[in-house]
Design a protein around this motif. Structure first.
Motif, PDB file in Angstrom:
ATOM      1  N   LEU A   1       0.831  -1.204   0.000  1.00 26.47           N
ATOM      2  CA  LEU A   1       0.000   0.000   0.000  1.00 26.47           C
ATOM      3  C   LEU A   1       0.868   1.257   0.000  1.00 26.47           C
ATOM      4  CD1 LEU A   1      -2.811   1.300   0.130  1.00 26.47           C
ATOM      5  CD2 LEU A   1      -2.699   1.065   2.613  1.00 26.47           C
ATOM      6  N   TYR A   2       1.980   1.203   0.717  1.00 29.73           N
ATOM      7  CA  TYR A   2       2.918   2.331   0.782  1.00 29.73           C
ATOM      8  C   TYR A   2       3.476   2.645  -0.604  1.00 29.73           C
ATOM      9  CZ  TYR A   2       7.156   4.880   2.213  1.00 29.73           C
ATOM     10  OH  TYR A   2       8.159   5.801   2.361  1.00 29.73           O
ATOM     11  N   TYR A   3       3.936   1.628  -1.319  1.00 29.45           N
ATOM     12  CA  TYR A   3       4.493   1.866  -2.650  1.00 29.45           C
ATOM     13  C   TYR A   3       3.437   2.372  -3.623  1.00 29.45           C
ATOM     14  CZ  TYR A   3       8.846  -0.172  -1.130  1.00 29.45           C
ATOM     15  OH  TYR A   3      10.007  -0.410  -0.465  1.00 29.45           O
ATOM     16  N   LYS A   4       2.219   1.877  -3.492  1.00 26.47           N
ATOM     17  CA  LYS A   4       1.132   2.375  -4.323  1.00 26.47           C
ATOM     18  C   LYS A   4       0.866   3.840  -3.980  1.00 26.47           C
ATOM     19  CE  LYS A   4      -3.798   1.859  -5.154  1.00 26.47           C
ATOM     20  NZ  LYS A   4      -4.033   3.284  -4.978  1.00 26.47           N
ATOM     21  N   GLN A   5       0.914   4.173  -2.720  1.00 22.75           N
ATOM     22  CA  GLN A   5       0.658   5.539  -2.279  1.00 22.75           C
ATOM     23  C   GLN A   5       1.770   6.488  -2.722  1.00 22.75           C
ATOM     24  OE1 GLN A   5      -2.317   5.888  -1.192  1.00 22.75           O
ATOM     25  NE2 GLN A   5      -2.035   8.061  -0.913  1.00 22.75           N
ATOM     26  N   LEU A   6       3.009   6.010  -2.703  1.00 21.92           N
ATOM     27  CA  LEU A   6       4.134   6.852  -3.140  1.00 21.92           C
ATOM     28  C   LEU A   6       4.012   7.262  -4.595  1.00 21.92           C
ATOM     29  CD1 LEU A   6       7.313   5.297  -1.503  1.00 21.92           C
ATOM     30  CD2 LEU A   6       6.127   7.388  -0.874  1.00 21.92           C
ATOM     31  N   ALA A   7       3.424   6.388  -5.399  1.00 22.07           N
ATOM     32  CA  ALA A   7       3.289   6.687  -6.823  1.00 22.07           C
ATOM     33  C   ALA A   7       2.280   7.790  -7.083  1.00 22.07           C
ATOM     34  CB  ALA A   7       2.881   5.428  -7.574  1.00 22.07           C
ATOM     35  N   SER A   8       1.341   7.981  -6.182  1.00 24.11           N
ATOM     36  CA  SER A   8       0.258   8.927  -6.462  1.00 24.11           C
ATOM     37  C   SER A   8       0.179  10.110  -5.510  1.00 24.11           C
ATOM     38  CB  SER A   8      -1.080   8.183  -6.440  1.00 24.11           C
ATOM     39  OG  SER A   8      -1.312   7.660  -5.150  1.00 24.11           O
ATOM     40  N   SER A   9       1.054  10.191  -4.521  1.00 27.51           N
ATOM     41  CA  SER A   9       0.934  11.289  -3.561  1.00 27.51           C
ATOM     42  C   SER A   9       2.239  12.066  -3.439  1.00 27.51           C
ATOM     43  CB  SER A   9       0.514  10.749  -2.191  1.00 27.51           C
ATOM     44  OG  SER A   9       1.531   9.957  -1.642  1.00 27.51           O
ATOM     45  N   ASN A  10       2.181  13.124  -2.664  1.00 28.75           N
ATOM     46  CA  ASN A  10       3.327  13.988  -2.431  1.00 28.75           C
ATOM     47  C   ASN A  10       4.362  13.248  -1.592  1.00 28.75           C
ATOM     48  OD1 ASN A  10       5.093  16.028  -1.845  1.00 28.75           O
ATOM     49  ND2 ASN A  10       3.568  17.395  -0.948  1.00 28.75           N
ATOM     50  N   LEU A  11       5.544  13.052  -2.130  1.00 27.46           N
ATOM     51  CA  LEU A  11       6.588  12.282  -1.465  1.00 27.46           C
ATOM     52  C   LEU A  11       7.036  12.924  -0.154  1.00 27.46           C
ATOM     53  CD1 LEU A  11       8.362   9.769  -1.878  1.00 27.46           C
ATOM     54  CD2 LEU A  11      10.034  11.252  -2.957  1.00 27.46           C
ATOM     55  N   THR A  12       7.130  14.254  -0.138  1.00 34.97           N
ATOM     56  CA  THR A  12       7.613  14.934   1.071  1.00 34.97           C
ATOM     57  C   THR A  12       6.606  14.847   2.210  1.00 34.97           C
ATOM     58  OG1 THR A  12       6.729  17.047   0.312  1.00 34.97           O
ATOM     59  CG2 THR A  12       9.033  16.558  -0.216  1.00 34.97           C
ATOM     60  N   LEU A  13       5.391  14.487   1.916  1.00 37.98           N
ATOM     61  CA  LEU A  13       4.384  14.310   2.959  1.00 37.98           C
ATOM     62  C   LEU A  13       4.190  12.835   3.299  1.00 37.98           C
ATOM     63  CD1 LEU A  13       2.231  15.674   4.731  1.00 37.98           C
ATOM     64  CD2 LEU A  13       0.635  15.343   2.844  1.00 37.98           C
ATOM     65  N   SER A  14       4.197  11.980   2.305  1.00 35.68           N
ATOM     66  CA  SER A  14       3.907  10.559   2.514  1.00 35.68           C
ATOM     67  C   SER A  14       4.927   9.872   3.412  1.00 35.68           C
ATOM     68  CB  SER A  14       3.862   9.827   1.181  1.00 35.68           C
ATOM     69  OG  SER A  14       2.868  10.353   0.367  1.00 35.68           O
ATOM     70  N   VAL A  15       6.188  10.081   3.154  1.00 34.24           N
ATOM     71  CA  VAL A  15       7.236   9.382   3.895  1.00 34.24           C
ATOM     72  C   VAL A  15       7.216   9.737   5.378  1.00 34.24           C
ATOM     73  CG1 VAL A  15       9.721   9.040   4.107  1.00 34.24           C
ATOM     74  CG2 VAL A  15       8.661   9.075   1.846  1.00 34.24           C
ATOM     75  N   PRO A  16       7.223  11.028   5.759  1.00 35.83           N
ATOM     76  CA  PRO A  16       7.208  11.318   7.198  1.00 35.83           C
ATOM     77  C   PRO A  16       5.917  10.881   7.892  1.00 35.83           C
ATOM     78  CG  PRO A  16       7.545  13.353   5.943  1.00 35.83           C
ATOM     79  CD  PRO A  16       7.383  12.245   4.976  1.00 35.83           C
ATOM     80  N   VAL A  17       4.790  11.022   7.219  1.00 36.16           N
ATOM     81  CA  VAL A  17       3.522  10.643   7.848  1.00 36.16           C
ATOM     82  C   VAL A  17       3.485   9.140   8.096  1.00 36.16           C
ATOM     83  CG1 VAL A  17       1.035  10.474   7.462  1.00 36.16           C
ATOM     84  CG2 VAL A  17       2.204  12.608   6.999  1.00 36.16           C
ATOM     85  N   CYS A  18       3.859   8.345   7.122  1.00 34.92           N
ATOM     86  CA  CYS A  18       3.835   6.885   7.291  1.00 34.92           C
ATOM     87  C   CYS A  18       4.802   6.428   8.381  1.00 34.92           C
ATOM     88  CB  CYS A  18       4.168   6.191   5.980  1.00 34.92           C
ATOM     89  SG  CYS A  18       2.876   6.326   4.746  1.00 34.92           S
ATOM     90  N   ASN A  19       6.015   6.933   8.343  1.00 35.08           N
ATOM     91  CA  ASN A  19       7.008   6.504   9.330  1.00 35.08           C
ATOM     92  C   ASN A  19       6.668   6.985  10.733  1.00 35.08           C
ATOM     93  OD1 ASN A  19       8.779   4.978   7.667  1.00 35.08           O
ATOM     94  ND2 ASN A  19       9.491   6.877   6.778  1.00 35.08           N
ATOM     95  N   ALA A  20       6.183   8.209  10.850  1.00 42.26           N
ATOM     96  CA  ALA A  20       5.840   8.734  12.173  1.00 42.26           C
ATOM     97  C   ALA A  20       4.637   8.012  12.762  1.00 42.26           C
ATOM     98  CB  ALA A  20       5.558  10.235  12.079  1.00 42.26           C
ATOM     99  N   THR A  21       3.616   7.796  11.956  1.00 42.50           N
ATOM    100  CA  THR A  21       2.447   7.097  12.489  1.00 42.50           C
ATOM    101  C   THR A  21       2.767   5.633  12.786  1.00 42.50           C
ATOM    102  OG1 THR A  21       1.608   6.744  10.249  1.00 42.50           O
ATOM    103  CG2 THR A  21       0.727   8.619  11.462  1.00 42.50           C
ATOM    104  N   ALA A  22       3.694   5.038  12.058  1.00 46.43           N
ATOM    105  CA  ALA A  22       4.117   3.668  12.372  1.00 46.43           C
ATOM    106  C   ALA A  22       4.738   3.622  13.762  1.00 46.43           C
ATOM    107  CB  ALA A  22       5.105   3.158  11.322  1.00 46.43           C
ATOM    108  N   MET A  23       5.568   4.614  14.088  1.00 47.55           N
ATOM    109  CA  MET A  23       6.174   4.660  15.416  1.00 47.55           C
ATOM    110  C   MET A  23       5.109   4.842  16.493  1.00 47.55           C
ATOM    111  SD  MET A  23       7.557   6.530  18.206  1.00 47.55           S
ATOM    112  CE  MET A  23       7.156   8.163  17.756  1.00 47.55           C
ATOM    113  N   VAL A  24       4.139   5.701  16.236  1.00 45.83           N
ATOM    114  CA  VAL A  24       3.068   5.943  17.213  1.00 45.83           C
ATOM    115  C   VAL A  24       2.252   4.669  17.417  1.00 45.83           C
ATOM    116  CG1 VAL A  24       0.930   7.219  17.606  1.00 45.83           C
ATOM    117  CG2 VAL A  24       2.955   8.426  16.780  1.00 45.83           C
ATOM    118  N   PHE A  25       1.848   4.025  16.327  1.00 47.61           N
ATOM    119  CA  PHE A  25       1.066   2.798  16.449  1.00 47.61           C
ATOM    120  C   PHE A  25       1.868   1.687  17.116  1.00 47.61           C
ATOM    121  CE2 PHE A  25      -1.770   4.634  13.164  1.00 47.61           C
ATOM    122  CZ  PHE A  25      -2.988   4.387  13.781  1.00 47.61           C
TER     123      PHE A  25
END
Length: 142
Positions: free
Chosen positions: A75-99
């Protein structure tokens, strides 16, 4: 502005990654214990690290969380193809740490300094908000 489906997808990736990490850790620890018992019984045979890893993967408590984690990666790789990279990477990694922190807490894993862990979660969430706000501001100014 980030769409609601994009935001949900990014949060889902973080949840899939973060929630599975403590389960993979526990499954790996349990399989190491059983693997140590099995290898100590067979002292004459020298087992390689590859065989030990395959033995760990044979346990459902290891491969099921791993499989779910990998679905998050797809899902991450699919999302990277269609969304803003500078937003996707920090949001995914930060929320992974929180979860991951939240899931570890609910599983009863010991936290040495829970106050610092809670403060870290709050600061990470604030950082994600800043990233999202900054991204929406830069898009609206263009």
């Amino acid at each position: 502005m980030i769409s609601s489906t994009e935001a949900i997808s990014l949060l889902l990736v973080g949840a899939l990654w973060g929630c599975t990490n403590p389960f993979m850790r526990q499954g790996s620890i349990e399989s190491k214990k059983t693997s140590t018992i099995n290898t100590s019984q067979e002292e004459g045979e020298e087992s390689t690290s590859v065989l030990k890893s395959l033995f760990r993967l044979a346990k459902i408590k290891v491969w099921l969380p791993y499989l779910i984690n990998q679905l998050g990666s797809l899902l991450y790789y699919k999302q990277l193809a269609s969304s803003n990279l500078t937003l996707s990477v920090p949001v995914c990694n930060a929320t992974a740490m929180v979860f991951s922190c939240i899931t570890s807490f609910f599983l009863g894993e010991r936290v040495n300094q829970p106050g610092r862990a809670a403060l870290g979660v709050v600061l990470v969430l604030m950082g994600v908000q800043i990233c999202m706000y900054s991204s929406s501001e830069s898009e609206s100014s263009n």
